[in-house]
Scaffold this motif. Structure first.
Motif, PDB file in Angstrom:
ATOM      1  N   TYR A  22      18.354  -0.320  -1.229  1.00  0.00           N
ATOM      2  CA  TYR A  22      17.021  -0.926  -1.343  1.00  0.00           C
ATOM      3  C   TYR A  22      16.042   0.030  -2.013  1.00  0.00           C
ATOM      4  O   TYR A  22      15.293  -0.357  -2.917  1.00  0.00           O
ATOM      5  N   ILE A  23      16.042   1.280  -1.579  1.00  0.00           N
ATOM      6  CA  ILE A  23      15.097   2.261  -2.114  1.00  0.00           C
ATOM      7  C   ILE A  23      15.373   2.539  -3.595  1.00  0.00           C
ATOM      8  O   ILE A  23      14.458   2.643  -4.416  1.00  0.00           O
ATOM      9  N   LEU A  34      13.227 -12.407  -1.672  1.00  0.00           N
ATOM     10  CA  LEU A  34      14.620 -11.985  -1.793  1.00  0.00           C
ATOM     11  C   LEU A  34      14.843 -10.635  -1.130  1.00  0.00           C
ATOM     12  O   LEU A  34      15.869 -10.403  -0.491  1.00  0.00           O
ATOM     13  N   ASN A  35      13.861  -9.748  -1.290  1.00  0.00           N
ATOM     14  CA  ASN A  35      13.970  -8.435  -0.656  1.00  0.00           C
ATOM     15  C   ASN A  35      14.000  -8.559   0.860  1.00  0.00           C
ATOM     16  O   ASN A  35      14.748  -7.848   1.543  1.00  0.00           O
ATOM     17  N   ARG A  36      13.180  -9.465   1.392  1.00  0.00           N
ATOM     18  CA  ARG A  36      13.182  -9.657   2.845  1.00  0.00           C
ATOM     19  C   ARG A  36      14.544 -10.168   3.316  1.00  0.00           C
ATOM     20  O   ARG A  36      15.085  -9.713   4.323  1.00  0.00           O
ATOM     21  N   ILE A  37      15.081 -11.138   2.580  1.00  0.00           N
ATOM     22  CA  ILE A  37      16.400 -11.681   2.936  1.00  0.00           C
ATOM     23  C   ILE A  37      17.451 -10.581   2.884  1.00  0.00           C
ATOM     24  O   ILE A  37      18.284 -10.447   3.795  1.00  0.00           O
ATOM     25  N   LYS A 207      10.339   1.182   7.925  1.00  0.00           N
ATOM     26  CA  LYS A 207       9.136   1.348   7.105  1.00  0.00           C
ATOM     27  C   LYS A 207       9.127   0.391   5.926  1.00  0.00           C
ATOM     28  O   LYS A 207       8.097  -0.263   5.648  1.00  0.00           O
ATOM     29  N   VAL A 208      10.256   0.257   5.229  1.00  0.00           N
ATOM     30  CA  VAL A 208      10.268  -0.592   4.038  1.00  0.00           C
ATOM     31  C   VAL A 208      10.183  -2.071   4.410  1.00  0.00           C
ATOM     32  O   VAL A 208       9.653  -2.880   3.634  1.00  0.00           O
ATOM     33  N   PHE A 250      -3.614  -5.526   9.333  1.00  0.00           N
ATOM     34  CA  PHE A 250      -4.231  -5.632   8.009  1.00  0.00           C
ATOM     35  C   PHE A 250      -4.630  -4.255   7.508  1.00  0.00           C
ATOM     36  O   PHE A 250      -4.491  -3.941   6.348  1.00  0.00           O
ATOM     37  N   ASN A 251      -5.100  -3.421   8.431  1.00  0.00           N
ATOM     38  CA  ASN A 251      -5.473  -2.056   8.070  1.00  0.00           C
ATOM     39  C   ASN A 251      -4.238  -1.181   8.150  1.00  0.00           C
ATOM     40  O   ASN A 251      -3.887  -0.676   9.185  1.00  0.00           O
ATOM     41  N   SER A 252      -3.553  -1.032   7.057  1.00  0.00           N
ATOM     42  CA  SER A 252      -2.320  -0.269   7.056  1.00  0.00           C
ATOM     43  C   SER A 252      -2.456   0.954   6.169  1.00  0.00           C
ATOM     44  O   SER A 252      -3.244   0.978   5.242  1.00  0.00           O
ATOM     45  N   SER A 253      -1.660   1.966   6.478  1.00  0.00           N
ATOM     46  CA  SER A 253      -1.643   3.151   5.624  1.00  0.00           C
ATOM     47  C   SER A 253      -0.966   2.835   4.298  1.00  0.00           C
ATOM     48  O   SER A 253      -0.892   3.667   3.401  1.00  0.00           O
ATOM     49  N   LEU A 254      -0.485   1.599   4.162  1.00  0.00           N
ATOM     50  CA  LEU A 254       0.183   1.171   2.943  1.00  0.00           C
ATOM     51  C   LEU A 254      -0.776   0.596   1.906  1.00  0.00           C
ATOM     52  O   LEU A 254      -0.331   0.017   0.910  1.00  0.00           O
TER      53      LEU A 254
END
Length: 473
Positions: A22-23, A34-37, A207-208, A250-254
């Motif tokens: 994935y990474i 698709l990535n979630r699946i 994390k991903v 909603f407030n994420s470090s991302l």
């Protein structure tokens, strides 16, 4: 214990493989669904992999390292049982270390308590604050300065911010988390992380997947008609408050990654071929971990009673009701000492001439017995490999006649460690000379009982082959 360790090892390796795929190939693509699946299927597959067992018929047995025998001294280079798969070797090392097991259980307890405390934190917020229900969604009203977040069908908000610019889009973002069931992903991952806390790839995977949740929710809000510029501003204005961690916040470090992702051009359709790497990995992991090599034994004629006669190194399987009495009469008339033994419903008769000691006793497996090549728990010689080496050193003798005639070479003996731990079906698969063959077969037939191998908790028969090298120099 070994089954639990095997589960952790195989699932951990699988999670590591899919995390890397994935990474390396998929993380930067905009195929969020698709990535979630892919990620969820990877997690499910990793959990199921240790329980997959596919039969593969293969005529080769496990090969023991070569044993070298000279007429002057019995020299063993190494006697090590090969054939265990990667996970089998790791399982053996871990299960034999109490310190590793203790540290793992300590970490397991720590992260379990941490998980329970987070659940309790959310429950406390629900119980201590007012709740307003809108359809199936429950709004928990908290009069504190924090960024809204969601958990299950709860959205935690500060009602005082209702008139702020972009408030509706924030709520829409959290509603999207609820619609797509992201909380269930998070909870499953948290539980899996408790079990795999030692695995750095598990933390990366968690994390991903959280990243992917945010990308999906952001895309839904942008598709509703919000411009990229407006949404960027809204994200930056929401960097405030506390993080409950288990919740979709909603407030994420991302924030920086999210802005970069939804500002990015859509991935080309050709990027879909990157998912082939994931598909190949599924197949490869099944081949490595789920395929059991098993050898079928040709059935012999069946009857109510079966007798295996071993006399002067020759075996004969006979069936019939009165055969025992007939055999004893015949053998006694020729001055043989008779020894009988029953195992698995079969009577074994060994006959040895009086004053002679070179007659071998060799057992034969019952009809239709399954013989495995690689199992979850391999058979173990009493005392381990060192004891096995010592036993062969003490027992193998270079025949004088072979020494005098310059006969040497490598004899391959195949045998089965039965589910009772005894040695059966000993046979020469590649010989040199009858004199050396007989000595090699004699030693194998005198091996003491092993700790039997196990597959899925059940004792099974496991095949081995040992090469014994008779060398004159």
């Amino acid at each position: 214990m070994n089954h639990a360790i095997n589960f952790l090892v195989e699932s951990g390796i699988s999670l590591a493989v899919f995390s890397l795929i994935y990474i390396l190939f998929l993380r930067k693509e905009t195929f969020f669904r698709l990535n979630r699946i892919f990620l969820l299927v990877s997690v499910a597959f990793s959990l199921l992999l240790p329980f997959l067992h596919l039969k593969v018929y293969e005529p080769k047995s496990i090969l023991l390292s070569e044993v070298t025998v000279t007429p002057y001294r019995n020299l063993i280079e190494a006697v090590t049982i090969y054939g265990q798969d990667l996970s089998g070797n790791v399982v053996h090392q871990i299960s034999s270390s109490r310190l590793i097991v203790f540290v793992y259980l300590l970490g397991l307890l720590f992260f379990m308590l941490k998980f329970v405390m987070r659940i309790a934190q959310i429950r406390k917020l629900v119980l201590k604050n007012k709740i307003r229900r809108v359809g199936n969604v429950k709004f928990v009203l908290i009069h504190s300065e924090f960024s809204p977040f969601s958990f299950l069908n709860y959205i935690f908000i500060n009602p005082e911010n209702r008139n702020n610019e972009g408030y509706e889009k924030i709520i829409e973002h959290e509603l999207e988390h609820i619609r797509q069931g992201h909380t269930y992903d998070v909870v499953i991952l948290e539980i899996l992380t408790i079990l795999q806390w030692f695995n750095p790839f598990m933390w990366i995977l968690k994390k991903v997947i959280r990243e992917n949740h945010e990308f999906l929710a952001d895309k839904a809000v942008l598709d509703s008609g919000v411009t990229t510029t407006q949404y960027k501003k809204l994200l930056l204005n929401q960097v405030v408050g506390f993080d409950v961690q288990l919740a979709n916040n909603f407030n994420s470090s991302l924030v920086k990654k999210r802005i970069k992702m939804f500002s990015k051009m859509k991935s080309s359709k050709l990027a879909n071929f990157k998912y082939v790497a994931g598909a190949l990995s599924f197949v490869l992991l099944v081949v490595i971990f789920a395929c059991e090599q098993k050898e079928g034994i040709e059935p012999t004629p069946t009857n109510n009673k079966q007798v295996v006669l071993n006399i002067e190194g020759k075996q004969l399987t006979i069936t019939g009701d009165d055969i025992m009495d007939i055999l004893k009469d015949l053998l006694s008339a020729k001055d043989y000492t008779i020894d009988t033994m029953k195992e698995d419903g079969i009577t074994y008769v060994s006959a040895e001439k009086n004053a002679e000691t070179d007659v071998m006793v060799s057992r034969v497996l019952p009809d239709k017995a399954e013989v495995f090549i690689v199992v979850e728990e391999m058979p173990e010689f009493p005392g381990g490999d060192a004891a096995l080496r010592q036993f062969i050193v003490n027992e193998v003798k270079y025949p004088e006649l072979a020494h005098e005639n310059g006969i040497q070479g490598k004899v391959f003996v195949n045998f089965v460690v039965t589910k009772s731990g005894s040695i059966a079906n000993a046979r020469i698969v590649r010989g040199v000379d009858p004199i050396l063959d007989k000595e090699a077969l004699r030693v194998i037939n005198t091996l003491p009982a092993w700790k039997p191998g196990k597959q899925k908790g059940q004792a099974v028969n496991v095949s081995y082959t040992v090469p014994i090298n008779f060398a004159l120099n």
